[in-house]
Design a protein around this motif. Structure first.
Motif, PDB file in Angstrom:
ATOM      1  N   GLN A 290      -4.677  12.750  -2.106  1.00 39.14           N
ATOM      2  CA  GLN A 290      -5.864  11.952  -2.348  1.00 39.14           C
ATOM      3  C   GLN A 290      -6.850  12.699  -3.195  1.00 39.14           C
ATOM      4  OE1 GLN A 290      -7.217  10.825   1.548  1.00 39.14           O
ATOM      5  NE2 GLN A 290      -6.033   8.950   1.383  1.00 39.14           N
TER       6      GLN A 290
ATOM      7  N   ASP B  95      -2.550  -1.317  -2.103  1.00 35.63           N
ATOM      8  CA  ASP B  95      -3.788  -1.773  -1.443  1.00 35.63           C
ATOM      9  C   ASP B  95      -5.013  -1.283  -2.210  1.00 35.63           C
ATOM     10  OD1 ASP B  95      -2.514  -1.453   1.949  1.00 35.63           O
ATOM     11  OD2 ASP B  95      -2.404  -3.074   0.468  1.00 35.63           O
ATOM     12  N   GLN B  96      -4.940  -0.026  -2.656  1.00 32.93           N
ATOM     13  CA  GLN B  96      -6.080   0.537  -3.392  1.00 32.93           C
ATOM     14  C   GLN B  96      -6.281  -0.196  -4.720  1.00 32.93           C
ATOM     15  OE1 GLN B  96      -5.153   4.728  -3.597  1.00 32.93           O
ATOM     16  NE2 GLN B  96      -5.497   5.002  -1.398  1.00 32.93           N
TER      17      GLN B  96
ATOM     18  N   ARG C 168       0.343   1.810   0.060  1.00 31.86           N
ATOM     19  CA  ARG C 168      -1.071   2.203   0.158  1.00 31.86           C
ATOM     20  C   ARG C 168      -1.735   2.159  -1.216  1.00 31.86           C
ATOM     21  NH1 ARG C 168      -0.218   6.632   3.049  1.00 31.86           N
ATOM     22  NH2 ARG C 168      -0.484   8.057   1.309  1.00 31.86           N
TER      23      ARG C 168
ATOM     24  N   SER D  36       5.699   3.762   2.060  1.00 30.27           N
ATOM     25  CA  SER D  36       4.365   3.623   2.642  1.00 30.27           C
ATOM     26  C   SER D  36       3.296   4.064   1.656  1.00 30.27           C
ATOM     27  CB  SER D  36       4.265   4.405   3.945  1.00 30.27           C
ATOM     28  OG  SER D  36       4.585   5.728   3.689  1.00 30.27           O
ATOM     29  N   ARG D  37       3.608   5.108   0.866  1.00 34.80           N
ATOM     30  CA  ARG D  37       2.599   5.579  -0.084  1.00 34.80           C
ATOM     31  C   ARG D  37       2.404   4.541  -1.192  1.00 34.80           C
ATOM     32  NH1 ARG D  37       2.642  11.188  -3.493  1.00 34.80           N
ATOM     33  NH2 ARG D  37       0.580  10.931  -4.402  1.00 34.80           N
TER      34      ARG D  37
ATOM     35  N   ARG E 248      -8.971   7.857  -3.233  1.00 34.60           N
ATOM     36  CA  ARG E 248      -7.834   7.162  -3.835  1.00 34.60           C
ATOM     37  C   ARG E 248      -6.665   8.127  -3.974  1.00 34.60           C
ATOM     38  NH1 ARG E 248     -11.954   4.482  -6.696  1.00 34.60           N
ATOM     39  NH2 ARG E 248     -11.997   6.100  -8.273  1.00 34.60           N
ATOM     40  N   ASP E 249      -5.482   7.554  -3.960  1.00 29.92           N
ATOM     41  CA  ASP E 249      -4.261   8.364  -4.112  1.00 29.92           C
ATOM     42  C   ASP E 249      -4.255   9.007  -5.492  1.00 29.92           C
ATOM     43  OD1 ASP E 249      -1.349   8.835  -4.815  1.00 29.92           O
ATOM     44  OD2 ASP E 249      -1.269   8.356  -2.697  1.00 29.92           O
TER      45      ASP E 249
END
Ligand SMILES: Nc1ncnc2c1ncn2[C@@H]1O[C@H](COP(=O)(O)OP(=O)(O)OP(=O)(O)O)[C@@H](O)[C@H]1O
Length: 785
Positions: free
Chosen positions: A707, A750-751, A747, A743-744, A712-713
């Motif tokens: 992150q 989603d971001q 995610r 899963s990443r 944010r990733d």
């Protein structure tokens, strides 16, 4: 040394009459009129001090034998002067001291007229004690036994030290003579060569006339021309040593010799010329300036060559029978396929022998190449490689493993003149070529090295050899290492270099990185360092680190060698995140002195991707399981035929063909000895700390690698660009293209949704991409920051 010479001189000039003159003069009186008067009258040419020293040592110590420790002090001085290890000097001193006491005691037992001067007080006391205790005969026996035992145990070590010293002195003296005799020899060779060529021309003319006369009669390809070699199997500029008869078990012959008749097998076969290969001139590496001052004024001592194990005396004989047998089978097989060989010459390397075959003019080279497997079967040997044609030669090469492989020891390849006098910026010894020539490459010119091969083929040993070469050649001011070891066990010895050679990473305690996410962070630090270095060069108005260091030596930037020992582990866990900085460094870092050495045991395209390969022009392939793997590494076959244990194919960046090299062997104990030696020295005051990478920038990773500052990733921006480019927002696309886990990837999606780049998930319907051009995306991303 001067003090030792003074001492010896003073003792040798001892005058007994001086004692009475000195007795009236106090020790500390050196300036009174009486002292001057005594100094004028004493017989010892070394003045008051010389006279006192000689009187004291000869009378009160061991008499004249006291000269012996004096001689050893001379050697001590010599060792200090040449910056050699003082261990041998100490051993020699102890030996001389023992002998002096022993001899003094022996003289004490005698009643010769001068025995007082020859034994001194200590000698006489010992003699009296011993003769009282064990009798005169017993005392003699004991003293002789002590002398013999001391000489036997200490003498062995000393003899080898002295012979080494004598050899190096002889080598130094012999250089000018050697150069002269080399010149004479060269001229002689040229003359004989000219005469031979003339003779050959004549013969050829004669043959042609003969052919013209008998035009109907076909001349067999292997007729007369078998008898004479067309050219010597060595280059003019190579130095080749004549194999002495006791070594090879063959008659004394010049640099190369021919096997015909009985040895060659059936008469009429082409003769075989055996070349003994290149003889590397040995050099004592410890004769260099071993002690230097670093930039922050700490003394640093280079590791001594004695930390490496002595090279065992190998049996250097050429297995002539094995050669003849291999040649016979080779020719038999080629004969079946109607391939005529005109001439064969062989070079016996450490692991394989190269048979260079000159084929008859009508034979197609590709036919030989296609016989690789058949030849391997006929010779019942692994590791047969065919080089068709040998670059720059009118011949085809067949490499056949030797009956008795020889280990190439690291010490043997470092203690050569070539390495000692090397002017390369980052010299790394890769091993010995087939012609037994030590091969040294410059990492600075490579500029990055990819090492791949099956497990157990010798990659880690090769990396150890490369690091050791750099440690023997460079001071901590010149080179620093970034070590990434996801396997955790390969580079841990180098932890000891932490105060001298290993860089520090901001915010991380470890100096050898084992965690993949930290590896990504470390590589990003290197990228930042690269950028800063470029700025530095730009400001100084120079093009590369070499020019910079020359222009501003007081601000010299060290070379940075980044070692990754196992890329596959990183690629599996960190994928593109790790690939990206590696590629950036590989593409740009050459000019700023940052060089990558990347090793992997998985030579597959998901690890050695096209883009990685394109940026690593210098590659080493160790033994691999299949031809496909070999192609992945080298763009050609061959590595599947290697023998393992350090047998490698090296693809230089500036040459189209690979070279077969036998890598040297260095044990973990030796590596530990070197690193412990360095680690025990005073730590440098100023450690080399890499800069903090730009975390908030698009691809920046935080230390966790996951992150960035805004939560944010780290792959967020890449993902955004990807979905906008494809106008498709699916988790599987992110997984596939960015190599993220499910899963990443979910995610990140989603971001993207929260940032308004993609629409909300709506049951089974695909998300919509809400930004329709890349320009608008860049604007959006900037505003997000
Ligand atoms: N140059 C060499 N000369 C002789 N033996 C060697 C040489 N290189 C390697 N070996 C032998 O091969 C063994 C394995 O070597 P090494 O550990 O370097 O393999 P590797 O390719 O790094 O394997 P892995 O990928 O499993 O770590 C060594 O322990 C040693 O016995």
């Amino acid at each position: 040394m001067l003090a030792a010479l003074f001492f010896i001189g003073a003792l040798l000039s001892f005058h007994p009459e001086d004692e009475s003159l000195l007795s009236s003069l106090p020790w500390n009186d050196i300036s009174s009129a009486e002292a001057r008067n005594v100094a004028d009258n004493i017989g010892n040419p070394f003045g008051l001090l010389g006279a006192r020293l000689s009187a004291f040592f000869i009378r009160s110590f061991f008499g004249y034998p006291a000269i012996l420790p004096g001689i050893s002090l001379l050697f001590w001085g010599w060792s200090l002067f040449r910056q050699k290890s003082l261990k041998s000097a100490l051993l020699f001193f102890l030996y001389m001291l023992f002998m002096a006491i022993d001899i003094a005691a022996m003289f004490g037992l005698t009643s010769m007229p001068f025995s007082d001067y020859l034994s001194g007080t200590i000698g006489r006391m010992m003699a009296a004690m011993l003769s009282t205790l064990i009798g005169l005969t017993g005392a003699w026996v004991l003293l002789i036994a002590v002398a013999a035992i001391t000489s036997f145990y200490m003498g062995r070590g000393l003899i080898s030290i002295f012979s080494e010293n004598v050899r190096s002195a002889r080598d130094n003296l012999g250089k000018p003579l050697g150069a002269l005799s080399g010149w004479i020899e060269k001229r002689r060779k040229k003359k004989t060569e000219k005469a031979r060529l003339k003779e050959e021309k004549k013969k050829l003319k004669h043959e042609r006339n003969g052919v013209a006369e008998n035009s109907e009669t076909a001349v067999p390809a292997h007729s007369d021309s078998f008898a004479q070699p067309a050219s010597p199997p060595y280059r003019e500029d190579e130095e080749i040593f004549p194999a002495p008869s006791e070594q090879t078990g063959l008659p004394d012959l010049p640099q190369s010799y021919a096997l015909t008749g009985a040895h060659a097998g059936v008469s009429g076969e082409p003769e075989m010329i055996i070349s003994a290969g290149v003889h590397e001139k040995e050099a004592d590496l410890d004769e260099r300036r071993l002690k230097v001052k670093t930039k922050d004024r700490e003394p640093y001592r280079f590791p001594s060559i004695d930390l490496l194990e002595k090279v065992p005396d190998d049996d250097n004989r050429i297995d002539e029978q094995h050669l003849t047998e291999s040649k016979r089978k080779l020719l038999e097989k080629l004969n079946i396929y109607k391939i005529d060989v005109v001439r064969i010459s062989t070079t016996v390397g450490p692991r394989v022998t190269l048979f260079e075959m000159e084929l008859a003019p009508d034979v197609k080279v590709s036919r030989v190449k296609s016989l690789e497997n058949d030849l391997a079967m006929a010779l019942a040997a692994r590791g047969i490689r065919i080089i068709a044609p040998i670059p720059g030669k009118n011949a085809v090469g067949v490499e056949i493993p030797n009956g008795k492989p020889k280990t190439v020891w690291l010490r043997s390849v470092l203690q050569v003149e070539k390495f000692k006098n090397s002017t390369l910026k980052l010299p790394i010894v890769l091993g010995k070529t087939i012609a037994n020539e030590v091969f040294i490459a410059d990492l600075a010119a490579m500029p990055h090295l990819l090492i791949a091969g099956a497990t157990g083929a010798g990659k880690s040993v090769c990396i150890n050899v490369i690091i050791s070469s750099l440690l023997y050649a460079c001071s901590p001011d010149k080179v620093k290492f970034v070590m990434i070891d996801p396997k955790r066990v390969e580079l841990f010895h180098y932890q000891q270099l932490k105060n001298h050679f290993l860089v520090r990473f901001p915010g991380i305690d470890e100096q050898i990185i084992t965690d993949p996410q930290k590896a990504v962070y470390a590589l990003k630090c290197v990228v930042k360092e690269m950028e800063l270095r470029y700025e530095c060069l730009e400001k100084a108005g120079v093009r590369n680190i070499g020019d910079y260091n020359q222009r501003l030596p007081e601000e010299a930037i060290p070379y940075l060698v980044v070692i990754i020992d196992e890329l596959a582990d990183l690629m599996i866990t960190a994928g593109r995140e790790v690939e990206e900085p590696i590629i950036r460094i590989a593409q740009l870092a050459r000019a700023v002195g940052i060089h990558l050495i990347v090793a992997t045991q998985r030579p597959s395209v998901d690890v050695i991707t096209g883009i990685i390969k394109a940026n690593f022009p210098s590659r080493i392939a160790f033994q691999v399981a299949s031809r496909v793997d070999s192609r992945t590494i080298l763009d050609g076959s061959g590595a599947e035929q290697l023998l393992g244990n350090g047998d490698m194919l090296y693809q230089p960046s500036d040459q189209p063909k690979t070279m077969r090299i036998q890598g040297p062997y260095v044990s973990s104990d030796e590596v530990e000895a070197i690193t412990t030696f360095i680690g025990a020295q005073n730590a440098l005051k100023n450690m080399f700390v890499l800069p903090v990478p730009d975390l908030q920038k698009g691809n920046g990773a935080s230390m966790s690698g996951m992150q960035d500052r805004d939560g944010r990733d780290s792959m967020f921006e890449d993902a955004a660009r990807l979905v906008v480019m494809h106008q498709q927002a699916s988790v599987s696309l992110l997984q596939r293209r960015l190599r993220l886990g499910f899963s990443r990837a979910a995610r990140v999606m989603d971001q993207l949704e929260y940032s308004g780049i993609v629409s909300e998930a709506d049951g089974s319907k695909a998300r919509e991409v809400l930004v329709n051009s890349e320009d608008s995306l860049e604007l959006l991303l900037r505003n997000l920051d």
